[in-house]
Enzyme design. Structure first.
Site, PDB file in Angstrom:
ATOM      1  N   GLY A  37       0.812  -1.217   0.000  1.00 16.34           N
ATOM      2  CA  GLY A  37       0.000   0.000   0.000  1.00 16.34           C
ATOM      3  C   GLY A  37       0.841   1.260   0.000  1.00 16.34           C
ATOM      4  O   GLY A  37       0.571   2.211  -0.742  1.00 16.34           O
ATOM      5  N   CYS A  38       1.867   1.272   0.826  1.00 14.29           N
ATOM      6  CA  CYS A  38       2.719   2.461   0.930  1.00 14.29           C
ATOM      7  C   CYS A  38       3.534   2.667  -0.343  1.00 14.29           C
ATOM      8  O   CYS A  38       3.788   3.797  -0.745  1.00 14.29           O
ATOM      9  CB  CYS A  38       3.630   2.359   2.146  1.00 14.29           C
ATOM     10  SG  CYS A  38       2.692   2.323   3.698  1.00 14.29           S
TER      11      CYS A  38
END
Length: 168
Positions: free
Chosen positions: A49-50
């Site tokens: 996600g990051c």
């Protein structure tokens, strides 16, 4: 216990944090360099996600710069990890390290959050826009990584080109 959240119109708490190369970077310096700063907080470099979120910011960097915004990411990762993350994904904007989470807590981006139905202490994915005078003009908490940059751009009236999906 959740840290107080920043509200639009408040003065952003000052900070100086090391970047991926260990160079001290201050909010004051970022504002002097860019005028307006879009600061986003993410839990951990090198996670799917990051990575998606950070690469999306990199892909939108020109449009954000054209709108007068400098971008900076902040996580609790050590500078060495941020350096590997930056180099692996070709990130050209500053990634700052806050391992003791002092800045994150001051900005309301560290505290209680829900994770898979459980309440845990952790980094709250957040985005802020700080104006040249140091006031907060946008404060969003608990944002999703996917589509986040497009949402922020839309809120700020910035048109982004279509981008390809990113693999973590």
């Amino acid at each position: 216990m959740t840290a107080p959240r920043l509200e639009v119109g408040q003065t952003a708490p000052a900070f100086t944090l090391p970047d991926a190369d260990g160079t001290p970077t201050s909010l004051e310096g970022l504002l002097a360099e860019h005028g307006r700063v879009l600061l986003y907080v993410y839990p951990a470099a090198m996670t799917p996600g990051c990575t998606t979120e950070t690469v999306d910011f990199e892909n939108a960097l020109q449009e954000l710069a054209n709108a007068g915004l400098g971008v900076v990411g902040v996580s609790p990762d050590a500078p060495e990890k941020l350096q590997r993350f930056r180099d692996k994904h070709g990130i050209t904007f500053p990634l700052l390290s806050d391992p003791d989470k002092t800045m994150l807590a001051a900005w309301g981006a560290y505290g209680e959050k829900k994770n898979y139905g459980k309440t845990v202490m952790g980094v709250i994915r957040s985005t802020f826009v700080v104006e040249p005078d140091g006031t907060v003009s946008l404060a969003r908490y608990n944002v999703r990584a996917k589509g986040h940059v497009a949402m922020v751009a839309k809120m700020l009236g910035i048109e982004l080109p279509e981008s390809e999906p990113v693999e973590g």
